[in-house]
Scaffold this motif. Structure first.
Motif, mmCIF file in Angstrom:
data_model
loop_
_atom_site.group_PDB
_atom_site.id
_atom_site.type_symbol
_atom_site.label_atom_id
_atom_site.label_comp_id
_atom_site.label_asym_id
_atom_site.label_seq_id
_atom_site.Cartn_x
_atom_site.Cartn_y
_atom_site.Cartn_z
ATOM 1 N N SER A 281 0.828 -1.206 0.000
ATOM 2 C CA SER A 281 0.000 0.000 0.000
ATOM 3 C C SER A 281 0.863 1.258 0.000
ATOM 4 N N SER A 337 -11.385 2.333 0.309
ATOM 5 C CA SER A 337 -10.483 3.430 0.671
ATOM 6 C C SER A 337 -9.065 2.888 0.789
ATOM 7 N N CYS A 339 -7.432 2.731 3.377
ATOM 8 C CA CYS A 339 -7.276 2.105 4.699
ATOM 9 C C CYS A 339 -8.165 0.884 4.879
ATOM 10 N N SER A 340 -8.594 0.274 3.794
ATOM 11 C CA SER A 340 -9.439 -0.916 3.927
ATOM 12 C C SER A 340 -9.210 -1.846 2.749
ATOM 13 N N CYS A 374 -2.671 -1.467 10.698
ATOM 14 C CA CYS A 374 -3.261 -0.141 10.482
ATOM 15 C C CYS A 374 -2.240 0.955 10.755
ATOM 16 N N LEU A 377 0.409 1.238 7.978
ATOM 17 C CA LEU A 377 -0.084 1.852 6.748
ATOM 18 C C LEU A 377 -0.473 3.314 6.934
ATOM 19 N N CYS A 379 -2.735 4.577 8.899
ATOM 20 C CA CYS A 379 -4.179 4.726 9.114
ATOM 21 C C CYS A 379 -4.482 4.796 10.609
ATOM 22 N N THR A 433 -10.683 -3.242 7.953
ATOM 23 C CA THR A 433 -11.013 -1.824 7.811
ATOM 24 C C THR A 433 -10.349 -1.055 8.933
ATOM 25 N N CYS A 434 -9.410 -0.175 8.552
ATOM 26 C CA CYS A 434 -8.809 0.747 9.523
ATOM 27 C C CYS A 434 -9.562 2.077 9.406
ATOM 28 N N GLU A 436 -10.001 6.117 9.147
ATOM 29 C CA GLU A 436 -9.199 7.162 8.516
ATOM 30 C C GLU A 436 -8.435 7.935 9.599
#
Length: 547
Positions: A281, A337, A339-340, A374, A377, A379, A433-434, A436
């Motif tokens: 990512s 997104s 972050c997911s 998370c 990355l 996030c 899912t992290c 935002e």
């Protein structure tokens, strides 16, 4: 006397249909390449109303890209487009290329016009190999020209999968100006019947062209169904000067390597480049200023849509280049997104030339592991962890159970133990899912204060951005209800983030649209920033953001 509007419309329709009814000819009557090493290389010339002139795309706005160049190569019965460049000449009357017209249309009034310019177009097409019917210039069904000695009649044939291996593929990809091969499979891009190439290629991998390779006669002159070689080469882009192959200055190759000028790029464009580089990512993007020099520019509309980057490159002079940092160990795919998405881990980092990504089984991954990913990355904390949340895949899967304690910098820093499984039950590939990286600071609670976002570092969000459009969404994302009051506050000289124009506003995509204002102007002054006060039912604070 005024003309009857209905009569005028009928006359226009007759004139238009007359243009469309013009006799179509062989494209080589109106298009040619001159001054090159072969009939498939040189300066592009067009014939219009009986007169040959060199072709131009204009001096100010350049819209002639590799995709257009490849159309000319095809219509000249050459191989795939390899390079495109503009050459400066003294100002003169040239034929202006109208994008969207095929070469055989250039004798039509609607497809050419006289234009004074000081640059002409030079194309190089392969004269021995081409890729057809693929989604990009670097992929398709392989064909070889077996009649090069006859310049007036080129003869193209498919290649049988049994006659072609990985080393042969490496030579073809390099010959076409693409990156290394990423997929080689029979009928990957359609199948054809006879004729097929009747020799087995025996490349060693260092040759400049496929026809430079040794070959041996084969006993067959046909190919079993599903065996015509389909080849996917990677895009010719790279990151240079960084700590790994997934970090550094972004460069692209169209005949020659140049930096990519991307003053309008944000993290969501970086994510497309990271994916095409087979990295993880996107983590960070930095715009670097230098002296004015030739760069490749890729329009953000095409980058954001995920099109192959090479096809939409134009040559410009710019002082702005792009440095990217992609993760080289983890990535999230197919999510809404940055972050997911479905989690994948790179289990072959030691081999720089071949990355190997694998999914992770839900049974080998828990909440503490998710917190590390998370944070790695860039996030916020994890808000959802579920098998097949963003699609499912089969083997291979990561064969170890992660045992993170939560403080590690990267997932691969965590301890792990061997798992007894090497496959995953359907619906069990980790989807993550992290949240935002958004927070409100300086208020009476975590649900009130100045809106800040994190892209490497925390900064307030400038109200020049279109953040007022969905302020309630920020409150909801922070688990602070959906009622909100908004005001602007004048900022000091504190660095801020701005929201790039024409980047779709959404609290899911804000992180991908942030830019530093110095890219727009070195003299940018912060002005006002956004303050929110959220009210309503608060949850357990899952969306809270810490330092």
């Amino acid at each position: 006397m005024d003309m009857n509007p209905l009569l005028l419309l009928m006359l226009l329709m007759l004139w238009s249909s007359g243009l469309q009814a013009e006799v179509k000819h062989d494209s080589t009557e109106f298009v040619r390449l001159v001054g090159g090493a072969s009939r498939c290389a040189g300066t592009l010339e067009l014939k219009h109303q009986g007169e040959w002139r060199r072709a131009t795309s204009g001096d100010v706005v350049d819209y002639f890209e590799m995709k257009e160049a490849d159309a000319f190569c095809q219509d000249l019965n050459c191989g795939s487009a390899v390079s495109l460049r503009k050459r400066q000449v003294s100002s003169q009357s040239l034929w202006l290329v109208i994008v969207g017209c095929r070469p055989f249309d250039y004798d039509s009034r609607r497809c050419v016009m006289s234009w004074n310019a000081s640059s002409v177009l030079e194309l190089t097409c392969s004269d021995s190999v081409r890729l057809l019917n693929g989604p990009s210039l670097c992929s398709g069904r392989l064909e070889v020209n077996y009649n090069q000695s006859n310049q007036s009649k080129q003869s193209w044939t498919s290649v049988c999968e049994d006659h072609f291996d990985q080393q042969d593929a490496e030579v073809v990809c390099r010959e076409l100006g693409c990156g290394p091969p990423s997929a080689l499979q029979g009928a990957l891009y359609g199948d054809v019947g006879a004729p097929v190439w009747s020799k087995e290629f025996q490349c060693e991998g260092h040759e400049s062209t496929l026809l430079d390779c040794r070959s041996s006669s084969s006993t067959r002159n046909s190919c079993s169904p599903g065996k015509a070689v389909g080849l996917t080469c990677s895009e010719p882009i790279r990151l240079v000067g960084g700590a790994s192959r997934c970090a550094g200055t972004l460069e692209a190759k169209i005949g020659e390597w140049r930096p990519v000028g991307g003053y309008d790029w944000a993290l969501r464009e970086a994510a497309v480049a990271c994916k095409q580089l087979d990295c993880g990512s996107a983590l960070a993007i930095e715009h670097r200023k230098s002296s004015d020099r030739p760069v490749w520019r890729i329009q953000t509309d095409f980058v954001r849509s995920g099109f192959p980057l090479r096809e939409y490159v134009i040559s410009v002079n710019s002082s702005s280049t792009v440095d990217l940092t992609c993760s080289d160990s983890v990535r999230l795919l197919n999510g809404p997104s940055l972050c997911s998405g479905r989690l994948e881990v790179n289990y072959n980092q030691s081999n720089q030339s071949k990355q190997s990504w694998t999914s992770v089984c839900e049974a080998d991954f828990d909440q503490q592991d998710a917190e590390v990913v998370c944070r790695e990355l860039g996030c916020g904390p994890p808000s959802a962890l579920q098998g097949a949340l963003y699609g499912d895949v089969g083997a291979p899967v990561w064969s170890k159970e992660f045992q993170c304690e939560g403080h590690e910098s990267t997932l691969l820093d965590c301890r792990s133990s061997n798992s007894t499984r090497n496959s995953c039950s359907p619906g069990k590939a980790v989807g993550l899912t992290c949240s935002e990286p958004i927070r409100l600071v300086g208020g009476a609670s975590h649900c009130a204060g100045t809106l800040e976002m994190k892209l490497g570092e925390w900064r307030p969000v400038h109200t020049m951005a279109r953040t007022l459009k969905e302020p309630a969404a920020f409150c909801k994302h922070l688990d602070c209800g959906s009622d909100v009051s908004v005001k602007k506050r004048e900022s000091s000289n504190t660095p801020v983030w701005i929201h790039r124009l024409f980047c779709e506003p959404s609290y899911f995509s804000m992180m991908g649209c942030l830019q530093s204002p110095t890219i727009i102007s070195e003299s940018f002054t912060p002005g006002s920033v956004l303050e929110l006060t959220c009210s309503g039912k608060q949850g357990a604070g899952a969306g809270q953001m810490g330092e």
